[in-house]
Design a protein around this motif. Structure first.
Motif, short mmCIF file in Angstrom:
data_model
loop_
_atom_site.label_atom_id
_atom_site.label_comp_id
_atom_site.label_asym_id
_atom_site.label_seq_id
_atom_site.Cartn_x
_atom_site.Cartn_y
_atom_site.Cartn_z
N LEU A 171 0.82 -1.20 0.00
CA LEU A 171 0.00 0.00 0.00
C LEU A 171 0.86 1.26 0.00
O LEU A 171 0.57 2.22 -0.71
CB LEU A 171 -0.93 0.00 1.22
CG LEU A 171 -1.73 1.28 1.45
CD1 LEU A 171 -2.65 1.55 0.27
CD2 LEU A 171 -2.51 1.19 2.76
N ARG A 172 1.91 1.26 0.80
CA ARG A 172 2.79 2.45 0.87
C ARG A 172 3.35 2.78 -0.51
O ARG A 172 3.39 3.95 -0.92
CB ARG A 172 3.91 2.21 1.87
CG ARG A 172 4.82 3.43 2.07
CD ARG A 172 5.96 3.13 3.01
NE ARG A 172 5.51 2.81 4.34
CZ ARG A 172 5.60 1.60 4.90
NH1 ARG A 172 6.12 0.60 4.22
NH2 ARG A 172 5.17 1.40 6.12
N CYS A 173 3.79 1.76 -1.23
CA CYS A 173 4.32 1.98 -2.58
C CYS A 173 3.26 2.57 -3.51
O CYS A 173 3.56 3.46 -4.32
CB CYS A 173 4.86 0.67 -3.15
SG CYS A 173 6.28 -0.01 -2.28
N GLU A 174 2.04 2.07 -3.38
CA GLU A 174 0.97 2.56 -4.25
C GLU A 174 0.65 4.03 -3.94
O GLU A 174 0.42 4.83 -4.86
CB GLU A 174 -0.27 1.68 -4.08
CG GLU A 174 -0.07 0.27 -4.63
CD GLU A 174 -1.23 -0.64 -4.32
OE1 GLU A 174 -2.24 -0.16 -3.76
OE2 GLU A 174 -1.13 -1.85 -4.64
N LEU A 175 0.63 4.39 -2.66
CA LEU A 175 0.37 5.78 -2.29
C LEU A 175 1.48 6.70 -2.79
O LEU A 175 1.22 7.81 -3.25
CB LEU A 175 0.23 5.90 -0.76
CG LEU A 175 -1.02 5.25 -0.15
CD1 LEU A 175 -0.95 5.28 1.37
CD2 LEU A 175 -2.29 5.93 -0.64
N MET A 176 2.71 6.22 -2.72
CA MET A 176 3.83 7.00 -3.24
C MET A 176 3.70 7.16 -4.75
O MET A 176 3.95 8.24 -5.30
CB MET A 176 5.16 6.35 -2.86
CG MET A 176 5.45 6.36 -1.37
SD MET A 176 6.91 5.39 -0.92
CE MET A 176 8.20 6.41 -1.63
N HIS A 177 3.32 6.11 -5.44
CA HIS A 177 3.14 6.17 -6.89
C HIS A 177 2.08 7.20 -7.26
O HIS A 177 2.23 7.95 -8.24
CB HIS A 177 2.73 4.79 -7.43
CG HIS A 177 2.34 4.80 -8.87
ND1 HIS A 177 1.02 5.00 -9.28
CD2 HIS A 177 3.06 4.65 -10.01
CE1 HIS A 177 0.97 4.97 -10.60
NE2 HIS A 177 2.19 4.74 -11.07
N ASP A 178 1.02 7.25 -6.46
CA ASP A 178 -0.07 8.18 -6.72
C ASP A 178 0.22 9.60 -6.24
O ASP A 178 -0.62 10.49 -6.41
CB ASP A 178 -1.36 7.69 -6.05
CG ASP A 178 -1.85 6.37 -6.62
OD1 ASP A 178 -1.45 6.03 -7.76
OD2 ASP A 178 -2.62 5.67 -5.93
N LYS A 179 1.41 9.77 -5.62
CA LYS A 179 1.77 11.07 -5.03
C LYS A 179 0.72 11.55 -4.03
O LYS A 179 0.39 12.74 -3.93
CB LYS A 179 2.02 12.12 -6.12
CG LYS A 179 3.22 11.79 -7.01
CD LYS A 179 3.43 12.85 -8.07
CE LYS A 179 4.74 12.61 -8.83
NZ LYS A 179 4.81 11.27 -9.44
N SER A 180 0.20 10.59 -3.30
CA SER A 180 -0.84 10.89 -2.32
C SER A 180 -0.24 11.49 -1.06
O SER A 180 0.87 11.13 -0.64
CB SER A 180 -1.60 9.61 -1.95
OG SER A 180 -2.51 9.84 -0.89
N ASN A 181 -0.97 12.39 -0.44
CA ASN A 181 -0.57 12.96 0.85
C ASN A 181 -1.14 12.17 2.02
O ASN A 181 -0.93 12.55 3.18
CB ASN A 181 -1.02 14.42 0.95
CG ASN A 181 -0.14 15.33 0.11
OD1 ASN A 181 1.09 15.24 0.16
ND2 ASN A 181 -0.76 16.19 -0.68
N VAL A 182 -1.84 11.08 1.75
CA VAL A 182 -2.25 10.17 2.81
C VAL A 182 -1.04 9.33 3.20
O VAL A 182 -0.36 8.76 2.34
CB VAL A 182 -3.40 9.26 2.36
CG1 VAL A 182 -3.76 8.26 3.45
CG2 VAL A 182 -4.62 10.09 1.98
N LYS A 183 -0.75 9.27 4.48
CA LYS A 183 0.43 8.57 4.98
C LYS A 183 0.04 7.29 5.72
O LYS A 183 -0.98 7.25 6.41
CB LYS A 183 1.23 9.47 5.91
CG LYS A 183 1.67 10.80 5.29
CD LYS A 183 2.60 10.58 4.10
CE LYS A 183 3.05 11.92 3.53
NZ LYS A 183 3.91 11.73 2.33
#
Length: 337
Positions: A171-183
């Protein structure tokens, strides 16, 4: 959550009726944060909500089985409607079985995985459903040293915690890929004095106990709150025993296999015979409508530590680095003279 991040105004804690979840709710309540308390046991939930309100914060107790996705979805909708936008979601809920793997029934193993592993998955999914459109929020996963090192008699728990690590990393990798600000961050915890040893299903001949050293759940709660404040770190380790376990398993896993095969059974049991008539919370909450409030603490308060030097140093890495640098400079200066 740090200086550049707004502090949470609405937090959700799963497994909030007892143990680490209960201790974390107490700490967050002192900040004036509105807290949604999710768990199955009504008695524990009502007591936890009373503590949050006594600290001056709003509380919303919600009876929910984290293994049931639809219930978690409904809980998320209710929280947003009654408390406001969810800023912080902390997953703590779990159940397990104390028994050798071959004495754990298939349906028991499945149920423990559904509560512990899929409960985190469902909670995370609902949190993201609400956080992603706003592009802000923090998810904290309460983990364990046993997320990296399996031990005998806890195959269900270790398997679930290992699975949570893999899920969270993906999940962390996917959020980084999406440039999400959800941590999303994870906190690996040591042995804790929580009610789990009084209410988990056990087939051990003697009463189960945490493997020493044992820490008060407030140590875990401080770490979870600190992780929520600084979610940029991918993972926190709490307690020297956690650090040694994780590092030792990376370096000498075979040695640990043999050591735990020799000591793991005895170290997880007291000298007191097991009470096989006690309540077990695998299928039904031990603190249901007719149950008692177990609170945050278990039966090992006299043997537990309320502080961890390693945890403090981990939370204050800049101070630690400055201290080590100063000490090194002092040694060099002394050697020159």
């Amino acid at each position: 959550m740090s200086r550049k991040r707004q502090r949470a105004q609405v937090a959700v804690i799963t497994g909030a009726s007892a143990g680490v979840g209960r201790a974390t709710a107490r700490l967050l309540a002192r900040r004036g944060i509105a807290i949604a308390l999710l768990a199955r046991g009504r008695t524990g939930l009502e007591a936890a909500a009373a503590e949050v309100r006594a600290a001056g914060s709003r509380a919303l107790p919600v009876e929910v089985d984290m293994a049931e996705h639809d219930q978690v979805v409904a809980a998320g909708q209710r929280i947003e409607a009654e408390l406001g936008p969810i800023d912080l979601w902390i997953n703590c809920a779990f159940s397990s079985v104390f028994a050798p793997f071959q004495e754990t029934r298939p349906e028991e193993f499945r149920r423990a995985m559904e509560v512990t592993y899929l409960g985190y998955v469902h909670g995370t999914r609902v949190a993201l459903h609400h956080m992603t459109p706003r592009d802000r929020g923090t998810i904290v996963q309460a983990g364990s040293a046993l997320a990296y090192r399996g031990i005998p008699l806890q195959a269900t728990y270790c398997g679930a915690k290992h699975a949570i690590v893999g899920f969270t990393e993906s999940l962390r990798c996917e959020l980084m890929h999406d440039k999400s600000n959800v941590k999303v961050t994870m906190v690996q915890l040591p042995a804790l004095n929580t009610p789990q040893f009084d209410w988990l299903l056990s087939r051990l001949p003697r009463h189960a106990q945490p493997v020493p050293p044992i820490y008060d759940p407030v140590v875990a709660a401080r770490a979870l709150v600190a992780a929520a404040d600084r979610p940029g770190r991918r993972e926190y380790w709490v307690g020297a025993s956690t650090a040694l376990t994780i590092l030792g398993n990376r370096i000498i896993p075979g040695v640990l296999d043999r050591y735990l095969a020799r000591t793991g059974y005895k170290s997880q049991q007291t000298d007191r015979p097991a009470d096989h008539d006690r309540p077990a919370n695998l299928w039904q909450p031990a603190d249901g409508p007719q149950g008692r409030d177990f609170g945050a603490l278990g039966s090992f308060t006299a043997r537990s530590h309320r502080h961890s030097a390693q945890a403090w140093l981990s939370r204050h890495r800049l101070v630690t680095a400055a201290g080590l640098t100063g000490a090194a400079a002092g040694v060099l200066a002394w050697r020159r003279h």
